[in-house]
Motif scaffolding. Structure first.
Motif, PDB file in Angstrom:
ATOM      1  N   UNK A  30      -7.587   4.735   5.524  1.00 28.00           N
ATOM      2  CA  UNK A  30      -8.501   4.150   6.510  1.00 28.00           C
ATOM      3  C   UNK A  30      -7.726   3.382   7.581  1.00 28.00           C
ATOM      4  N   UNK A  31      -6.688   2.663   7.148  1.00 25.77           N
ATOM      5  CA  UNK A  31      -5.873   1.911   8.101  1.00 25.77           C
ATOM      6  C   UNK A  31      -5.163   2.864   9.052  1.00 25.77           C
ATOM      7  N   UNK A  87      -6.220   1.823  -3.329  1.00 27.11           N
ATOM      8  CA  UNK A  87      -5.203   1.386  -2.371  1.00 27.11           C
ATOM      9  C   UNK A  87      -4.852   2.497  -1.393  1.00 27.11           C
ATOM     10  N   UNK A  88      -4.722   3.723  -1.900  1.00 25.34           N
ATOM     11  CA  UNK A  88      -4.399   4.860  -1.034  1.00 25.34           C
ATOM     12  C   UNK A  88      -5.557   5.143  -0.069  1.00 25.34           C
ATOM     13  N   UNK A 100       0.828  -1.206   0.000  1.00 30.51           N
ATOM     14  CA  UNK A 100       0.000   0.000   0.000  1.00 30.51           C
ATOM     15  C   UNK A 100       0.862   1.256   0.000  1.00 30.51           C
ATOM     16  N   UNK A 101       1.950   1.235   0.752  1.00 29.04           N
ATOM     17  CA  UNK A 101       2.864   2.383   0.752  1.00 29.04           C
ATOM     18  C   UNK A 101       3.476   2.579  -0.634  1.00 29.04           C
ATOM     19  N   UNK A 102       3.753   1.470  -1.311  1.00 30.80           N
ATOM     20  CA  UNK A 102       4.310   1.548  -2.662  1.00 30.80           C
ATOM     21  C   UNK A 102       3.318   2.188  -3.630  1.00 30.80           C
ATOM     22  N   UNK A 103       2.044   1.783  -3.554  1.00 28.15           N
ATOM     23  CA  UNK A 103       1.043   2.363  -4.451  1.00 28.15           C
ATOM     24  C   UNK A 103       0.855   3.848  -4.161  1.00 28.15           C
ATOM     25  N   UNK A 123      -5.610   3.012  13.077  1.00 29.82           N
ATOM     26  CA  UNK A 123      -4.475   2.844  13.987  1.00 29.82           C
ATOM     27  C   UNK A 123      -4.397   4.004  14.967  1.00 29.82           C
ATOM     28  N   UNK A 124      -4.578   5.241  14.457  1.00 31.89           N
ATOM     29  CA  UNK A 124      -4.543   6.403  15.350  1.00 31.89           C
ATOM     30  C   UNK A 124      -5.653   6.334  16.393  1.00 31.89           C
ATOM     31  N   UNK A 125      -6.846   5.915  15.957  1.00 32.84           N
ATOM     32  CA  UNK A 125      -7.966   5.803  16.883  1.00 32.84           C
ATOM     33  C   UNK A 125      -7.697   4.754  17.940  1.00 32.84           C
TER      34      UNK A 125
END
Length: 271
Positions: free
Chosen positions: A102-103, A96-97, A53-56, A107-109
Motif C-alpha cells: 500500500x505504501x 506487513x507486506x 517492513x522490507x525485512x518482513x 508513493x507511486x501515485x
C-alpha cells in the motif's frame, strides 16, 4: 512474537551478514516507550518502519520458498493431512507486506501526481493553433542535450516553441518587480520602526508601483508558478502525425525519422 521473528531472522541470516537482527532490535527499541512514540512524527516512524517492513517481506519470501520446496517432497497422503495453516507470525508478516505494498502504491501515485510529473503534463499540453503541424527546426533545439529527447517516441527532436521566446524575459521582469517591491517594503518597515521608537504615528503604507499604486499592506510575495512562464517543448513526430510503427504513411514530417546531425540523413530512428 518477538522471539518468533528473531528465530526466523536466525534462519535466513545465521551469520548476520545483512544486519537484519540489528535492524529488528532498532525497531523494537523505538517502540518500547509510549512517551517516545507520542513524540515521533511521520518522518520518524517512516525511518524506523521502512527497513522493518522490507525485512518482513524478505522473511516471508524465504518462508514461502521453503514451503514450496517442502510441498514437492511430500507424499500425496501427507499433503492431504497438512493444510499449511498459517501461524500468527506468518499472518503478521503478510499484514506487513500488504502495508508495504500500500505504501509503494501511494508513493507511486504521489510521484505521478507531483507538480513536475502530473497526469496533465504526462498526457501533454494542448497545442495552440499556430503550433499544429510545425516541422522540425534544428536551430530551435534546446541547448541542453537532456531536453532534446521526447519521452513518447524517444527521438532527440524536441524543439522550443516560438510563442515562449519571451518566457525568460517575462520571468526576469517578474523577479525584478518583486525585488523592487521588497526594497520599498523594507524601507517602510525601517521608517515604521523608527516612528514607533520615537512615539510618533506610523507612516502610511507604501504604494505598489506595479498595481496602480495601491497600498501594500503586507510584504510582497515572490512570483508564483502561475505567474511565471514555463517554456514548452514540441515533438515534431507527434505534432505531424508520425506515430505509425514501421510506416510514415500519412505523415507530414519532413524528416521521416532520419537522425539529422547524428550520423547522416539516411539512418532512421527505431520504434
Amino acid at each position: 512474537l518477538e522471539a518468533d521473528i528473531k528465530r526466523d531472522i536466525a534462519v535466513i541470516d545465521p551469520t548476520n551478514n545483512f544486519d537484519i537482527s540489528e535492524k529488528f532490535d532498532t525497531t523494537v527499541k523505538a517502540y518500547q516507550s509510549k512517551t517516545h512514540i507520542k513524540k515521533m512524527n511521520n518522518d520518524s516512524h517512516a525511518a524506523v518502519l521502512a527497513p522493518f517492513l522490507s525485512m518482513t517481506e524478505a522473511i516471508l519470501h524465504h518462508k514461502e520458498e521453503n514451503r514450496q520446496q517442502s510441498v514437492v517432497c511430500r507424499t500425496r497422503r501427507a499433503m492431504l493431512q497438512n493444510n499449511d495453516v498459517l501461524t500468527p507470525v506468518d499472518i503478521f508478516y503478510k499484514k506487513c507486506v500488504e502495508l508495504l505494498e500500500k505504501v509503494d502504491a501511494a508513493v507511486r501515485k504521489q510521484l505521478e501526481a507531483d507538480t513536475d510529473g502530473s497526469d496533465k503534463l504526462l498526457k501533454g499540453l494542448p497545442l495552440e493553433a499556430s503550433m499544429v503541424g510545425r516541422p522540425f527546426d534544428p536551430s530551435r533545439q534546446p541547448p541542453d542535450q537532456a531536453y532534446r529527447k521526447c519521452p513518447w517516441c524517444d527521438h532527440c527532436c524536441l524543439i522550443t516553441a516560438e510563442e515562449d521566446d519571451d518566457a525568460t524575459e517575462h520571468n526576469d521582469r517578474k523577479q525584478r518587480e518583486w525585488e523592487h517591491k521588497n526594497r520599498i517594503w523594507d524601507a517602510f518597515v525601517q521608517r515604521r520602526t523608527v516612528a514607533v521608537n520615537d512615539g510618533d504615528p506610523p507612516p502610511a503604507f507604501p504604494c505598489n508601483p506595479y498595481d496602480n499604486n495601491k497600498p501594500m499592506r503586507r510584504a510582497p510575495q515572490q512570483p508564483t508558478k502561475k505567474q511565471l512562464k514555463r517554456p514548452r517543448h514540441l515533438c515534431p513526430c507527434v505534432n505531424n502525425g508520425c506515430m505509425m510503427e514501421g510506416s510514415d504513411a500519412g505523415s507530414s514530417c519532413p524528416m521521416k525519422c532520419c537522425k539529422v546531425g547524428e550520423g547522416g540523413d539516411t539512418e532512421r530512428y527505431g520504434w
